[in-house]
Write an enzyme that holds these catalytic residues in place. Structure first.
Site, mmCIF file in Angstrom:
data_model
loop_
_atom_site.group_PDB
_atom_site.id
_atom_site.type_symbol
_atom_site.label_atom_id
_atom_site.label_comp_id
_atom_site.label_asym_id
_atom_site.label_seq_id
_atom_site.Cartn_x
_atom_site.Cartn_y
_atom_site.Cartn_z
ATOM 1 C CG ASN A 1 30.606 1.374 -27.905
ATOM 2 O OD1 ASN A 1 31.512 0.670 -27.486
ATOM 3 N ND2 ASN A 1 29.826 2.077 -27.095
ATOM 4 C CD GLU A 2 28.522 -0.193 -24.218
ATOM 5 O OE1 GLU A 2 29.154 -0.703 -23.296
ATOM 6 O OE2 GLU A 2 28.024 0.959 -24.147
ATOM 7 C CB CYS B 1 14.578 5.060 -34.314
ATOM 8 S SG CYS B 1 14.106 6.512 -35.284
ATOM 9 C CB CYS C 1 11.710 8.346 -37.388
ATOM 10 S SG CYS C 1 12.531 7.126 -38.441
ATOM 11 C CD GLU D 1 33.544 -0.716 -23.603
ATOM 12 O OE1 GLU D 1 33.032 -0.235 -22.562
ATOM 13 O OE2 GLU D 1 33.267 -0.316 -24.744
ATOM 14 C CD GLU E 1 32.526 7.251 -21.127
ATOM 15 O OE1 GLU E 1 31.858 6.239 -20.871
ATOM 16 O OE2 GLU E 1 33.106 7.424 -22.212
ATOM 17 C CE LYS E 2 35.575 16.607 -15.843
ATOM 18 N NZ LYS E 2 34.134 16.476 -16.190
#
Length: 688
Positions: free
Chosen positions: A157-158, A163, A165, A316, A364-365
């Protein structure tokens, strides 16, 4: 001419309509699942994106998998005539994995490793994370490869972020050694490390950019961004190995994010079977809706262009409002249908939402959804979603139809990175993306379709090629521009073009570098203006366009000399008054224009209006368009489908002239003049 395309998946040759569905959040109340199936039918939804963030629900403990709930949902979808856009869950990993294998967690540029939490908090290089992703993806493919509900794979997703590391540092060095043929001399030259004594003498000295370390070597910054894109693409390719093996006929995609700067979409596009993207405009906000509509059209056209005109997926969108934007303003009545059909007009074969049903908890409710916390169909939003679904069911003939532009605007990720990294000529308001959209807007307002491409694309199919602020010119690009113009094309460039090569090393011998010959000018200096400053350009008498009068200028003024070019307009103020501000150069069978300053939109409207007439560009409707009304066209081999869209809060009348159109919703002829209510859309078809 571009042919039409097959459906996303031939097993369902219709528009997809649905949304992100999270049934695992409701496992304790399975009666809601049955209610969801009833509501999906009422909303005319036929495809649900599922399991996007379901890793914990699928593998609550390492090696213990629970697919029972997903089996039930897949079966229910199939029983109810719906399909699954089935996701791989790598966007958010379980807590047990972060605890046992901390290497899977990202490390920020300051070299501090993240704690467990959020999403997209994973290292793309980690062998452990790659292995775990392949294991669960294989389990999903083995279990559902023959399931009648499986329609499309939705990977993660998206994708985004980076990173820093130790694993990623090592991978970056390997990437650099391959690019520079294991030669530190080549790297040092490309990065110009003699500056500030930054010469590298051992590969182990090379690190990613850091706020407490190196951030001033622009070639290094560029290569890090390229590496992040390549590593993301490689991670994606690792994810899909079992899916390609076990479900070779199921299309695979991942949802992109418009012009998100952290990932060069052109690099991942070839690996996707279909492009998909997430669109969240701020309607009725700080920008007038017509202005915002043009921006969103630009993003849609970019996603259509990523695979050469192939229809994409609107993966979306919100049916009402978001909860993460500064103000969660509701879409006004009509805007949901209009904005959904705008995506279709520009090439989408789907309308999908985040989210199907509102969550009860977490961040996101309060995000918009088809099904509100009330849990029933008796809401304005639900009715508007159903209206979209009903209309899409009447548009089967449009599926696979494409757009055949004669115009292309170059918007290039690497060019953007280099411009934003540059120290000067202004630190703010360089506005590369906004400038590309401003040039695109002149065509959008006239209903003339345009592709949005990068500098490596084939130019030969276009009549007009526009390259705003082409600061970076990669090898071979100037030669292809010359070939395009020599063959009869029209090329338009602007100030701050031809400055640096692919390593962000400035061209020697005079700007605009390798574009100097085709443009026929030499840029001596670039004047950056303060916000309070202004200038103007004025057309010379007898110019080829027949234009006159003054046009405002701000931000940038390029001080140029004509070499083989002809001057069309001059600056009116300051010490460079009277010097060229707009030129044209005849080159072979074509022409190359140079706009030397950032002008007001009125200039772009008039200038490109003359270019449109000069090149005979085809408009889908030969009639003037009222302000805020957009007309777009999709075509197959036999039929043109015209979308008439009113992005204003007032009624608009659109003369149809000699067009002979059939209303695809009502099945009746559209004659004389079309009345578009506020925030309304109409679709007509006519034989080609």
């Amino acid at each position: 001419m571009r042919p039409s395309y097959p459906p996303i998946n031939p097993k369902y040759p219709h528009f997809l309509h649905g949304g992100d569905y999270n049934p695992d959040q409701w496992k304790e109340t399975p009666e809601i699942w049955d209610e969801d199936m009833r509501l999906m039918k009422l909303a005319h939804c036929n495809a649900m994106s599922i399991a996007i963030f379901s890793w914990t629900a699928l593998e609550p403990e390492e090696g213990r998998f629970e697919f029972g709930w997903l089996d039930t949902i897949m079966d229910k979808l199939a029983e109810n005539g719906a399909y699954a856009v089935l996701a791989t869950p790598s966007g958010a990993r379980p807590a047990w994995m972060s605890q046992k294998y901390p290497e899977v967690l990202r490390m920020q540029a300051n070299r501090v490793r993240n704690l467990h939490g959020q999403r997209h908090n994973h290292c793309f290089t980690s062998p452990v994370y790659r292995e775990k992703c392949q294991i669960i993806n294989r389990k999903l493919a083995e279990r559902y490869k023959d399931h009648p509900a499986l329609l499309v794979w939705h990977i993660s997703n998206e994708y985004g972020g980076d990173c820093h590391c130790p694993l990623c540092q090592d991978a970056f060095r390997v990437w650099l050694q391959k690019k520079y043929e294991d030669s530190l001399d080549k790297l040092n030259h490309a990065w110009w490390t003699g500056f500030w004594s930054h010469l590298y003498t051992d590969w182990s000295q090379v690190e990613s950019p850091a706020p407490h370390g190196e951030m001033s070597v622009h070639g290094q910054n560029l290569d890090w961004k390229r590496f992040v894109t390549d590593q993301t693409v490689d991670f994606y390719k690792n994810e899909i190995v079992p899916l390609r093996e076990l479900t070779p006929d199921v299309p695979i995609t991942t949802n992109l994010m418009g012009t998100y700067p952290g990932l060069d979409s052109w690099k991942i596009a070839p690996e996707l079977d279909v492009i998909s993207w997430d669109s969240y405009p701020r309607w009725h906000g700080d920008k007038p809706d017509p202005e915002l509509a043009c921006e969103i059209a630009f993003y849609h056209d970019l996603n259509r262009s990523l695979k050469g005109g192939q229809p994409f997926m609107l993966m979306e969108s919100t049916p009402t409002m978001t909860n993460w934007q500064p103000v969660a303003k509701l879409k006004r009545p009509g805007m949901h249908l209009l904005s959904s059909l705008q995506a279709v007009a520009h090439g989408s074969d789907t309308v999908q939402y985040f989210q199907w049903r509102k969550s009860r908890g977490s961040c996101e409710k309060l995000h918009g959804a088809v099904v509100d916390h009330a849990g029933h169909e008796h809401t304005r939003i639900f009715r508007e979603v159903a209206e979209v679904g009903q209309l899409l069911e009447k548009l089967d003939d449009v599926v696979g139809a494409t757009t055949r532009p004669e115009v292309a605007v170059i918007f290039d990720w690497e060019n953007r990175w280099a411009i934003e990294d540059a120290f000067g000529p202004r630190q703010k308001k360089k506005d590369y993306l906004e400038t590309c959209i401003a040039h695109y807007r002149a065509f959008w307002r006239q209903g003339i379709p345009a592709d949005v491409i990068n500098m490596d694309c084939d130019f030969s199919s276009y009549k007009v090629l526009i390259a705003p602020m082409l600061y970076m010119v990669r090898p071979g690009v100037a030669q292809r521009v010359e070939e395009f113009v020599a063959a009869g094309g029209t090329f338009i460039a602007t100030y701050w073009s031809g400055i640096a090569d692919e390593n962000d090393l400035c061209f020697l011998g005079g700007f605009p570098g390798p574009l100097r010959r085709v443009l026929g000018i030499w840029s001596e200096e670039l004047d950056a203006l303060y916000d309070r400053d202004s200038n103007a350009l004025s057309f010379l008498p007898g110019n080829e366009f027949g234009l006159s009068g003054e046009y405002g200028i701000s931000i940038f003024c390029d001080l140029i000399h004509t070499e083989t070019a002809t001057n069309l307009a001059t600056y009116q103020q300051d010490f460079y008054a009277g010097r060229p501000a707009l030129t044209v150069n005849a080159f072979g069978q074509g022409q190359a224009y140079y706009i030397a300053a950032r002008t007001e939109d009125r200039f772009l409207e008039d200038f490109y209006g003359r270019i449109m007439a000069q090149r005979g560009l085809q408009r889908p409707l030969n009639a003037p368009l009222p302000e805020g009304v957009s007309v777009q066209v999709r075509s197959n081999e036999t039929t043109d489908y015209l979308f008439f869209m009113n992005f204003t809060p007032k009624e608009q009348i659109l003369p149809l002239g000699k067009a002979r159109l059939i209303d695809m919703e009502a099945g009746e002829p559209l004659t004389d003049a079309l009345c578009l209510p506020p925030y309304a859309v109409k679709i007509g078809k006519q034989a080609r």
